[in-house]
Write a protein that holds these residues in place. Structure first.
Motif, PDB file in Angstrom:
ATOM      1  N   LEU A 157      -6.386   6.353 -29.976  1.00 25.51           N
ATOM      2  CA  LEU A 157      -6.473   7.519 -29.090  1.00 25.51           C
ATOM      3  C   LEU A 157      -7.405   8.592 -29.636  1.00 25.51           C
ATOM      4  O   LEU A 157      -7.900   9.433 -28.881  1.00 25.51           O
ATOM      5  N   ILE A 158      -7.646   8.574 -30.936  1.00 28.02           N
ATOM      6  CA  ILE A 158      -8.497   9.623 -31.512  1.00 28.02           C
ATOM      7  C   ILE A 158      -9.943   9.159 -31.657  1.00 28.02           C
ATOM      8  O   ILE A 158     -10.796   9.904 -32.117  1.00 28.02           O
ATOM      9  N   GLY A 159     -10.219   7.939 -31.254  1.00 26.60           N
ATOM     10  CA  GLY A 159     -11.593   7.442 -31.389  1.00 26.60           C
ATOM     11  C   GLY A 159     -11.815   6.879 -32.774  1.00 26.60           C
ATOM     12  O   GLY A 159     -10.893   6.338 -33.386  1.00 26.60           O
ATOM     13  N   GLU A 160     -13.015   7.036 -33.258  1.00 26.12           N
ATOM     14  CA  GLU A 160     -13.393   6.483 -34.557  1.00 26.12           C
ATOM     15  C   GLU A 160     -12.376   6.862 -35.642  1.00 26.12           C
ATOM     16  O   GLU A 160     -11.984   8.028 -35.738  1.00 26.12           O
ATOM     17  N   PRO A 161     -11.957   5.893 -36.457  1.00 25.95           N
ATOM     18  CA  PRO A 161     -10.972   6.216 -37.500  1.00 25.95           C
ATOM     19  C   PRO A 161     -11.534   7.220 -38.502  1.00 25.95           C
ATOM     20  O   PRO A 161     -12.737   7.271 -38.729  1.00 25.95           O
ATOM     21  N   LEU A 162     -10.656   8.007 -39.085  1.00 23.88           N
ATOM     22  CA  LEU A 162     -11.073   8.965 -40.099  1.00 23.88           C
ATOM     23  C   LEU A 162     -11.124   8.261 -41.445  1.00 23.88           C
ATOM     24  O   LEU A 162     -10.126   7.691 -41.897  1.00 23.88           O
ATOM     25  N   THR A 163     -12.282   8.314 -42.064  1.00 26.17           N
ATOM     26  CA  THR A 163     -12.385   7.698 -43.386  1.00 26.17           C
ATOM     27  C   THR A 163     -11.931   8.712 -44.434  1.00 26.17           C
ATOM     28  O   THR A 163     -11.844   9.901 -44.172  1.00 26.17           O
ATOM     29  N   ARG A 164     -11.647   8.208 -45.600  1.00 29.98           N
ATOM     30  CA  ARG A 164     -11.273   9.068 -46.707  1.00 29.98           C
ATOM     31  C   ARG A 164     -12.546   9.695 -47.271  1.00 29.98           C
ATOM     32  O   ARG A 164     -13.591   9.053 -47.309  1.00 29.98           O
ATOM     33  N   TYR A 165     -12.458  10.925 -47.687  1.00 27.25           N
ATOM     34  CA  TYR A 165     -13.612  11.540 -48.342  1.00 27.25           C
ATOM     35  C   TYR A 165     -13.876  10.838 -49.670  1.00 27.25           C
ATOM     36  O   TYR A 165     -12.938  10.421 -50.359  1.00 27.25           O
ATOM     37  N   PRO A 166     -15.147  10.743 -50.047  1.00 26.91           N
ATOM     38  CA  PRO A 166     -15.456  10.145 -51.356  1.00 26.91           C
ATOM     39  C   PRO A 166     -14.965  11.063 -52.481  1.00 26.91           C
ATOM     40  O   PRO A 166     -14.865  12.273 -52.297  1.00 26.91           O
ATOM     41  N   ARG A 167     -14.664  10.477 -53.605  1.00 24.81           N
ATOM     42  CA  ARG A 167     -14.208  11.283 -54.743  1.00 24.81           C
ATOM     43  C   ARG A 167     -14.986  10.902 -55.991  1.00 24.81           C
ATOM     44  O   ARG A 167     -15.443   9.770 -56.135  1.00 24.81           O
ATOM     45  N   VAL A 168     -15.109  11.849 -56.871  1.00 26.89           N
ATOM     46  CA  VAL A 168     -15.708  11.591 -58.177  1.00 26.89           C
ATOM     47  C   VAL A 168     -14.751  10.682 -58.951  1.00 26.89           C
ATOM     48  O   VAL A 168     -13.530  10.851 -58.881  1.00 26.89           O
ATOM     49  N   ASP A 169     -15.312   9.725 -59.643  1.00 29.68           N
ATOM     50  CA  ASP A 169     -14.498   8.817 -60.456  1.00 29.68           C
ATOM     51  C   ASP A 169     -14.119   9.537 -61.753  1.00 29.68           C
ATOM     52  O   ASP A 169     -14.947   9.707 -62.648  1.00 29.68           O
ATOM     53  N   THR A 170     -12.878   9.958 -61.826  1.00 27.36           N
ATOM     54  CA  THR A 170     -12.455  10.781 -62.965  1.00 27.36           C
ATOM     55  C   THR A 170     -12.018   9.944 -64.170  1.00 27.36           C
ATOM     56  O   THR A 170     -11.563  10.486 -65.174  1.00 27.36           O
ATOM     57  N   THR A 171     -12.204   8.621 -64.045  1.00 28.65           N
ATOM     58  CA  THR A 171     -11.936   7.794 -65.243  1.00 28.65           C
ATOM     59  C   THR A 171     -13.177   7.736 -66.144  1.00 28.65           C
ATOM     60  O   THR A 171     -13.097   7.314 -67.290  1.00 28.65           O
ATOM     61  N   LYS A 172     -14.329   8.137 -65.585  1.00 27.35           N
ATOM     62  CA  LYS A 172     -15.575   8.118 -66.379  1.00 27.35           C
ATOM     63  C   LYS A 172     -15.662   9.408 -67.182  1.00 27.35           C
ATOM     64  O   LYS A 172     -16.323  10.371 -66.781  1.00 27.35           O
ATOM     65  N   VAL A 173     -14.979   9.426 -68.301  1.00 24.34           N
ATOM     66  CA  VAL A 173     -14.932  10.659 -69.084  1.00 24.34           C
ATOM     67  C   VAL A 173     -15.864  10.557 -70.291  1.00 24.34           C
ATOM     68  O   VAL A 173     -16.281   9.465 -70.692  1.00 24.34           O
TER      69      VAL A 173
END
Lengths: 420, 420
Positions: free
Chosen positions: B401-417
């Motif tokens: 009903l809302i049309g195109e699905p909402l994707t998740r925003y990209p996130r910085v990979d916080t395991t790369k420390v």
């Protein structure tokens, strides 16, 4: 615009000769309240840094300066290449942010960490407090003969940074608030008798730039908003009620946009005073500005009123972001890296407006000591206190920042009536 | 989906033979709370009516049935041709709307006006109350042998109309709320320690469809919202606080989406009870659901909390409107004219879902007497009361009903420390 803003310092960079710059690692952080485009500044800076051979590691503070002090540093060279173009359109602070005021002992600790990680370039994206943080670190480094190039990248939806024409982040929040005011008003217009008074509460604790921006979709006097309440002006209940009554008499409905923090003659915050009530534990009830205004209108004018409070939507809305704002946020990020590589230090990037041939911005620099903890409030030329409304000069100033102008919605011609 | 909704009545139209239909004027009105796409239904109907030679005048009620009773009727044939394509993208009710319950004497008056203006086709766009209005007018016309074809066009962001798979208006409000929840959460995520608990208040006084829709951008358990409070479920403060504590322990922040009306075991509305305080005149202070939840979390869990209340934005947002919703709103408008011209009367257009080959809707009809004043609440299969969260079946239902699905925003990979 205040004359002080007009100086284009773009040509007067007087940094150290490039050859003598020490190569080392670059550390970037995001600070304070996030915006819809603060990541564009991050991307601008990171893309510039990744492509410069003088910069070895590109590090990110995880949760701002607090992350630095915890040695919680992210390796931005190890992020996938695909991340950066995506972050350009992602609201919020992707590295994590903080609101943390440096203590004296923190500064020594930060310097130790800079030495340990060979950090020579420090970029901090934020508002007034963040400029203060960067300034204090730059001073401390200089004092202890540690070679550091610290540049602050402006960011705040509040638009209260001095010496820059405007702050990245403001244009997008302004576009959201102007559009949301137009949209929400359409609901009131469909049935003015139902809730004739609408209050919209915006952010902005000391500066009224955000509340003012709600007028950017207003095309004539009868359009909403009809009354704008900003923190720079003392709130006077009687005058406010008279203005609501007058607008109601003229238009049959009233849209009021109010900053979240308004103070009366006694300096008492609206919505925090005893008049609004106490809870079961006799704590004063902080109902908030909008709720307090709704109660006032209901009790004193006996008009039905309700409020919208977009809250964090106004700083985060991805769909309403201003393309101009995003592009400028990217620009100040890029310029920060260039400035640091030219040997600039203890400075903030500024936006310098040009109106010829059309609106565009170049960048300048300002000493951080002049920026830190100074707030740029709405000047009198932009706000007509008597009428609680922005002036034409405000439109000239703010319109280009939101990108394409907001047109008025079409309306049915109600003069075409059926008569027998 | 409830089985009752599955009947496609599109092929079972059993109206009067076309040739015998009386030609006359068509009157259309908009009723109740406006939506981002209610004008699409108006445009669908008007475009169908303007092009049919059996319909003479195309009239609009100015402010719904109240406008009819005031003989405030607009001539829609006199509007410029350019208006209708523009209105397709204009939120709110362009003709003006009303919330007015017909009195007995109004019905006789309405019939007199129908006769006076030769109105033979009556289309009323609205929710349950509007269906009741159309039903009563259809009954009265039949009783006095006045030939009238009355069709109700479904509209409500609340999605609480029975016998239709869903209501036009819901998909757009749902898209807004899902996106706004994602966006606003991004702010919390940037600095979870600052305000770890966020409350978002949605509309929906009796049905939780809107609050539920906030989860349509949630991709796994850790994503916001973590708790959804709907009016169908009794509010239990202790359970709520335990859920907030648990989510905070797991994720370090909590996003709660709450319908504007929640009731405790005593049927007392949250935010309207004595516990929230009284004003200077000892009126109970209606702080609202979100404010009450914020106070509860602060007092009982000592966690910083604040709220967003999109208010009218959720029903009016032009930029977040669902294209599917807009197209379906247009469809039900068109079909209402076609049904009336087939001689159907005293019916509401329904949306009938098909999932093969992909999601689409055809339309059906249902007797208004079965619709009027019946509310379709969230079924148990769509809401897990124990976990205060929607079920996978709800996603299957609401996602298209809302049309195109909402994707998740990209996130910085916080395991790369960075480690030394």
């Amino acid at each position: 615009m205040c004359p002080g803003r007009q100086t284009d310092q773009g040509t007067s960079f007087g940094g150290k000769a490039l050859a003598s710059l020490r190569s080392g690692n670059l550390l970037i952080g995001q600070s304070g309240g996030a915006t819809a485009v603060i990541n564009a500044s991050l991307v601008g800076a990171v893309e510039a840094a990744l492509n410069d051979t003088r910069i070895k590691g590109v590090y990110g503070m995880h949760y701002g300066i607090a992350g630095l002090l915890n040695e919680d540093l992210l390796d931005l060279r190890q992020q996938p290449d695909t991340l950066w173009p995506q972050l350009l359109y992602t609201p919020s602070a992707a590295l994590g942010s903080c609101r943390y005021k440096l203590k004296e002992q923190d500064i020594e600790k930060a310097l130790t960490i800079f030495r340990r990680y060979d950090i020579r370039y420090l970029l901090y994206i934020g508002g007034n407090d963040s400029a203060d943080t960067a300034h204090r670190l730059a001073l401390a480094a200089r004092k202890s003969n540690y070679e550091l190039y610290a540049i602050s990248i402006p960011k705040t939806i509040d638009n209260d940074l001095p010496f820059t024409d405007h702050s990245p982040g403001y244009g997008s929040a302004a576009r959201f608030l102007a559009t949301a005011t137009q949209d929400s008003t359409m609901n009131t217009l469909s049935m003015p008798s139902h809730y004739p008074v609408k209050i919209i509460e915006t952010m902005g604790r000391n500066a009224g730039w955000l509340a003012a921006s709600s007028a950017l979709g207003k095309h004539d006097e009868s359009d909403a908003p009809h009354i704008i309440l900003i923190p720079e002006q003392t709130f006077r209940a009687e005058r406010f009620l008279a203005q609501v009554e007058e607008a109601y008499r003229r238009y049959g409905y009233v849209v009021v946009v109010a900053s979240e923090a308004l103070r009366d003659e006694q300096g008492q915050a609206l919505g925090a005073s005893g008049q609004v009530g106490v809870d079961a534990f006799q704590h004063p009830l902080l109902s908030g500005t909008a709720q307090a205004l709704v109660e006032l209108v209901k009790q004193e004018l006996h008009l039905r009123a309700r409020f919208d409070k977009p809250g964090d939507f106004q700083r985060m809305s991805s769909r309403y972001a201003s393309p101009v704002d995003r592009q400028e946020a990217y620009l100040v990020g890029q310029e920060a890296v260039k400035a640091a590589l030219r040997g600039e230090n203890d400075k903030m990037i500024t936006l310098v407006r040009h109106d010829e041939p059309t609106y565009h911005c170049s960048t300048g620099l300002v000493d951080l000591k002049n920026v830190a903890n100074v707030q740029h409030l709405i000047p009198e030329t932009y706000f007509d206190a008597h009428n609680a409304m922005v002036t034409p000069a405000f439109y000239t100033y703010a319109q280009p920042l939101i990108g394409e102008p907001l047109t008025r919605y079409p309306r049915v011609d109600t003069t075409k009536v059926i008569t027998l």
